[in-house]
Design a protein around this motif. Structure first.
Motif, PDB file in Angstrom:
ATOM      1  N   ASP A 222      17.835   3.386   3.723  1.00 49.12           N
ATOM      2  CA  ASP A 222      16.446   3.210   3.305  1.00 49.12           C
ATOM      3  C   ASP A 222      15.530   2.847   4.470  1.00 49.12           C
ATOM      4  O   ASP A 222      14.322   3.103   4.418  1.00 49.12           O
ATOM      5  N   PHE A 223      16.097   2.219   5.479  1.00 47.59           N
ATOM      6  CA  PHE A 223      15.285   1.753   6.606  1.00 47.59           C
ATOM      7  C   PHE A 223      16.118   1.908   7.872  1.00 47.59           C
ATOM      8  O   PHE A 223      16.935   1.049   8.205  1.00 47.59           O
ATOM      9  N   ASP A 224      15.907   3.015   8.567  1.00 43.14           N
ATOM     10  CA  ASP A 224      16.630   3.293   9.810  1.00 43.14           C
ATOM     11  C   ASP A 224      15.952   2.520  10.933  1.00 43.14           C
ATOM     12  O   ASP A 224      14.840   2.839  11.360  1.00 43.14           O
ATOM     13  N   LEU A 225      16.619   1.487  11.398  1.00 46.35           N
ATOM     14  CA  LEU A 225      16.024   0.612  12.411  1.00 46.35           C
ATOM     15  C   LEU A 225      15.713   1.346  13.706  1.00 46.35           C
ATOM     16  O   LEU A 225      14.868   0.895  14.486  1.00 46.35           O
ATOM     17  N   ALA A 226      16.377   2.476  13.942  1.00 39.91           N
ATOM     18  CA  ALA A 226      16.170   3.226  15.186  1.00 39.91           C
ATOM     19  C   ALA A 226      15.081   4.281  15.060  1.00 39.91           C
ATOM     20  O   ALA A 226      14.745   4.935  16.046  1.00 39.91           O
ATOM     21  N   SER A 227      14.511   4.444  13.865  1.00 39.96           N
ATOM     22  CA  SER A 227      13.527   5.502  13.635  1.00 39.96           C
ATOM     23  C   SER A 227      12.110   4.942  13.611  1.00 39.96           C
ATOM     24  O   SER A 227      11.814   3.980  12.892  1.00 39.96           O
ATOM     25  N   GLU A 228      11.232   5.580  14.359  1.00 37.04           N
ATOM     26  CA  GLU A 228       9.831   5.172  14.384  1.00 37.04           C
ATOM     27  C   GLU A 228       9.196   5.294  13.005  1.00 37.04           C
ATOM     28  O   GLU A 228       8.319   4.495  12.629  1.00 37.04           O
ATOM     29  N   ALA A 229       9.655   6.271  12.221  1.00 32.04           N
ATOM     30  CA  ALA A 229       9.088   6.491  10.886  1.00 32.04           C
ATOM     31  C   ALA A 229       9.277   5.283   9.977  1.00 32.04           C
ATOM     32  O   ALA A 229       8.452   5.030   9.086  1.00 32.04           O
ATOM     33  N   SER A 230      10.333   4.525  10.175  1.00 29.90           N
ATOM     34  CA  SER A 230      10.574   3.349   9.339  1.00 29.90           C
ATOM     35  C   SER A 230       9.447   2.332   9.477  1.00 29.90           C
ATOM     36  O   SER A 230       9.114   1.636   8.517  1.00 29.90           O
ATOM     37  N   TYR A 231       8.867   2.274  10.650  1.00 30.62           N
ATOM     38  CA  TYR A 231       7.839   1.275  10.914  1.00 30.62           C
ATOM     39  C   TYR A 231       6.426   1.790  10.629  1.00 30.62           C
ATOM     40  O   TYR A 231       5.513   1.009  10.398  1.00 30.62           O
ATOM     41  N   SER A 232       6.262   3.110  10.628  1.00 34.77           N
ATOM     42  CA  SER A 232       4.922   3.684  10.451  1.00 34.77           C
ATOM     43  C   SER A 232       4.665   4.210   9.039  1.00 34.77           C
ATOM     44  O   SER A 232       3.513   4.364   8.637  1.00 34.77           O
ATOM     45  N   ALA A 233       5.726   4.478   8.281  1.00 36.41           N
ATOM     46  CA  ALA A 233       5.551   5.138   6.982  1.00 36.41           C
ATOM     47  C   ALA A 233       5.149   4.172   5.870  1.00 36.41           C
ATOM     48  O   ALA A 233       4.541   4.579   4.883  1.00 36.41           O
ATOM     49  N   ARG A 234       5.475   2.893   6.000  1.00 33.13           N
ATOM     50  CA  ARG A 234       5.165   1.934   4.944  1.00 33.13           C
ATOM     51  C   ARG A 234       3.724   1.443   5.039  1.00 33.13           C
ATOM     52  O   ARG A 234       3.154   1.341   6.120  1.00 33.13           O
ATOM     53  N   ASN A 235       3.152   1.089   3.876  1.00 34.13           N
ATOM     54  CA  ASN A 235       1.854   0.430   3.854  1.00 34.13           C
ATOM     55  C   ASN A 235       2.110  -1.077   3.955  1.00 34.13           C
ATOM     56  O   ASN A 235       2.296  -1.769   2.943  1.00 34.13           O
ATOM     57  N   TRP A 236       2.120  -1.576   5.177  1.00 36.27           N
ATOM     58  CA  TRP A 236       2.506  -2.967   5.417  1.00 36.27           C
ATOM     59  C   TRP A 236       1.493  -3.960   4.863  1.00 36.27           C
ATOM     60  O   TRP A 236       1.791  -5.161   4.778  1.00 36.27           O
ATOM     61  N   LYS A 237       0.326  -3.487   4.476  1.00 38.65           N
ATOM     62  CA  LYS A 237      -0.660  -4.391   3.884  1.00 38.65           C
ATOM     63  C   LYS A 237      -0.166  -4.997   2.576  1.00 38.65           C
ATOM     64  O   LYS A 237      -0.695  -6.014   2.127  1.00 38.65           O
ATOM     65  N   ASN A 238       0.820  -4.350   1.975  1.00 39.56           N
ATOM     66  CA  ASN A 238       1.334  -4.813   0.689  1.00 39.56           C
ATOM     67  C   ASN A 238       2.496  -5.791   0.822  1.00 39.56           C
ATOM     68  O   ASN A 238       3.107  -6.162  -0.178  1.00 39.56           O
ATOM     69  N   TYR A 239       2.818  -6.205   2.052  1.00 43.50           N
ATOM     70  CA  TYR A 239       3.961  -7.091   2.282  1.00 43.50           C
ATOM     71  C   TYR A 239       3.506  -8.415   2.883  1.00 43.50           C
ATOM     72  O   TYR A 239       2.607  -8.452   3.722  1.00 43.50           O
ATOM     73  N   SER A 240       4.160  -9.474   2.449  1.00 43.32           N
ATOM     74  CA  SER A 240       3.888 -10.798   3.018  1.00 43.32           C
ATOM     75  C   SER A 240       5.021 -11.271   3.921  1.00 43.32           C
ATOM     76  O   SER A 240       4.802 -12.102   4.808  1.00 43.32           O
ATOM     77  N   THR A 241       6.234 -10.746   3.690  1.00 46.00           N
ATOM     78  CA  THR A 241       7.416 -11.273   4.375  1.00 46.00           C
ATOM     79  C   THR A 241       8.405 -10.153   4.676  1.00 46.00           C
ATOM     80  O   THR A 241       8.610  -9.262   3.851  1.00 46.00           O
ATOM     81  N   ILE A 242       8.997 -10.204   5.856  1.00 49.40           N
ATOM     82  CA  ILE A 242      10.144  -9.367   6.196  1.00 49.40           C
ATOM     83  C   ILE A 242      11.307 -10.298   6.532  1.00 49.40           C
ATOM     84  O   ILE A 242      11.159 -11.204   7.360  1.00 49.40           O
ATOM     85  N   ILE A 243      12.429 -10.097   5.863  1.00 53.60           N
ATOM     86  CA  ILE A 243      13.651 -10.834   6.195  1.00 53.60           C
ATOM     87  C   ILE A 243      14.584  -9.865   6.900  1.00 53.60           C
ATOM     88  O   ILE A 243      15.047  -8.883   6.306  1.00 53.60           O
TER      89      ILE A 243
END
Length: 469
Positions: A222-243
């Motif tokens: 679901d989230f490939d840590l090595a892929s740039e798309a993992s970091y750019s594809a999400r709408n991070w405005k909807n998140y408060s926390t990353i664990i």
């Protein structure tokens, strides 16, 4: 227009959680007046969140009686009056026990109010030529409008007593058409994203957050840590926390060229990408660290001990810690000797015992086990208690033991003889084998996290429970 000059800067909590009313010092003379409308340092000292505004908006209203709202936007707002006077009404439209709570007040230029995301904002001008100003911590966009929540100005449940009756006020057709409270879909909170949700800690976090629809779990697929798309594809405005529960943990393989690259890719480069996201969007980043960031020369490791990793794995974890330390909202949770659902030392020893094998186990490395259910509980405690950001040691409690001591406990608890386990030094155990250097002392000082109100269970208690399952 008249109002009180030279008030003391004060903050007053309201009937809506997170909504705070401020009195502002306004200094005036025969020429006019001046005020510090928003002053980060002073207001944070009074408890205003460091909400990082990015846009300043002004609503000018020519006539008294102009009425706007009730609009709940997906961002925080710091609202004040530049000139004129308003009657403000705020209604909590967030999911939760305070849904529908109402607060009203008259505001002039000597007052301001902080409105958290999801609280409906409305105002009615009480004077001609009134300017209503907003500092907001997200940029307005057409897409964001789809995330608004609205309430009708005339809602009977909120029962707002407008100074100028709505029948006589100036309203937009859109505001007249907004739903009553019974038909409002509450605004959900921002989400928590768990990265590395297929690992031992990730599985424990799944169990701890079971039933919480506001937590997302991202496994490797679901989230490939090595892929740039993992970091750019999400709408991070909807998140408060990353664990971040993901890590490269093959300690010995990390010493080889391919392993070294993989360790740095996951433990440093990916962490740096998560740190960029967290910093850019005001997200809290929880990062799980390791006792391997220390060389093990100290008997007990405190949170402020200088990093001194021995091998590649430890070096990559220490570098990841350094990256996360500059994220404004971060928790670095440092653990040791992790045990959870999956392959681990305790399962290996239990298997050897069941097969009648008498193992030689390292007896000069000292520390405590960290069971993933307690790591997960500690992380949730830090987030929910609002503990100060920073580094926290988190293992289970009790008397430190060697790996050989723990192996003997496993044998005994599974009905076998402790004497089946023999101790061997680290040097002898790895003689002739390619192996990474290991810290001999991995005991973590737990006083800091205990001071926040979290008391980890004793390691022996958790070991007994774990083997009973």
């Amino acid at each position: 227009m008249t109002f009180e000059f030279s008030k003391t800067l004060t903050a007053t909590a309201t009937t809506i959680p997170g909504v705070v009313l401020y009195d502002l010092p306004v200094h005036g003379d025969n020429r006019g007046w001046f005020k510090e409308n928003w002053q980060r340092e002073k207001m944070m000292a009074l408890g205003l969140p460091d909400f990082s505004p990015v846009q300043n908006n002004i609503s000018f209203n020519e006539k008294a009686g102009t009425t706007r709202g009730i609009h709940a936007e997906p961002w925080d707002k710091f609202i004040s009056v530049a000139t004129g006077k308003i009657f403000g009404a705020w209604v909590d439209l967030r999911e939760g026990d305070s849904f529908g709570a109402v607060f009203t007040a008259e505001l002039d230029p000597s007052q301001a109010i902080f409105i958290p995301r999801g609280v409906g904002n409305a105002f009615q001008t009480l004077e001609d030529n009134t300017a209503y100003t907003y500092l907001v911590n997200d940029h307005w966009s057409a897409d964001a409008q789809g995330q608004y929540t609205f309430l009708n100005l005339a809602d009977e449940t909120a029962a707002i007593e407008w100074p100028i009756p709505l029948a006589e006020a100036e309203l937009s057709d859109k505001d007249k058409a907004h739903p009553r409270l019974a038909d409002v879909a509450p605004m959900p909170p921002k989400k928590t994203l768990v990265v590395g949700a297929d690992g031992q800690l990730g599985k424990a976090l799944r169990a701890a957050y079971d039933g919480d629809n506001n937590v997302e779990f991202a496994a490797r697929a679901d989230f490939d840590l090595a892929s740039e798309a993992s970091y750019s594809a999400r709408n991070w405005k909807n998140y408060s926390t990353i664990i971040n529960a993901a890590a490269y943990t093959a300690v010995d393989t990390a010493e080889a060229p391919e392993g070294r690259q993989a360790a740095w890719a996951i433990n440093v480069t990916a962490v740096a990408n998560l740190a960029k996201v967290a910093t850019s969007h005001g997200i809290t980043l929880v990062h799980v660290s390791s006792d391997y960031v220390f060389d093990g020369t100290a008997q007990t490791h405190g949170e402020d001990e200088a990093l001194s990793p021995l091998g590649v794995y430890g070096q990559s974890k220490a570098a990841g810690d350094a990256v996360v330390s500059v994220v404004p909202r971060h928790y670095i949770v440092r653990t040791s000797w992790v045990i959870g659902e999956g392959n681990n030392f305790v399962r290996t020893m239990a298997s050897l015992a069941a097969r009648g094998i008498d193992p030689g186990v390292v007896n000069d490395q000292i520390g405590r086990l960290s069971f993933t259910e307690d790591i997960a509980a500690g992380i949730i405690h830090l987030l929910e208690s609002g503990a100060d950001y920073g580094v926290y040691n988190l293992s289970n409690d009790g008397e430190p033991q060697s790996w050989a001591d723990i192996a003997a406990d496993v044998y005994e608890l599974t009905g076998h003889s402790r004497n089946a386990v023999s101790g061997v030094s680290t040097e002898d155990y790895f003689k002739g084998k390619p192996a990474a250097p290991r810290p001999l002392n991995s005991t973590l000082d737990l006083n800091k996290i205990k001071a926040t109100g979290f008391a980890p269970a004793a390691a022996k208690q958790r070991l007994t429970e774990y083997l009973a399952k």
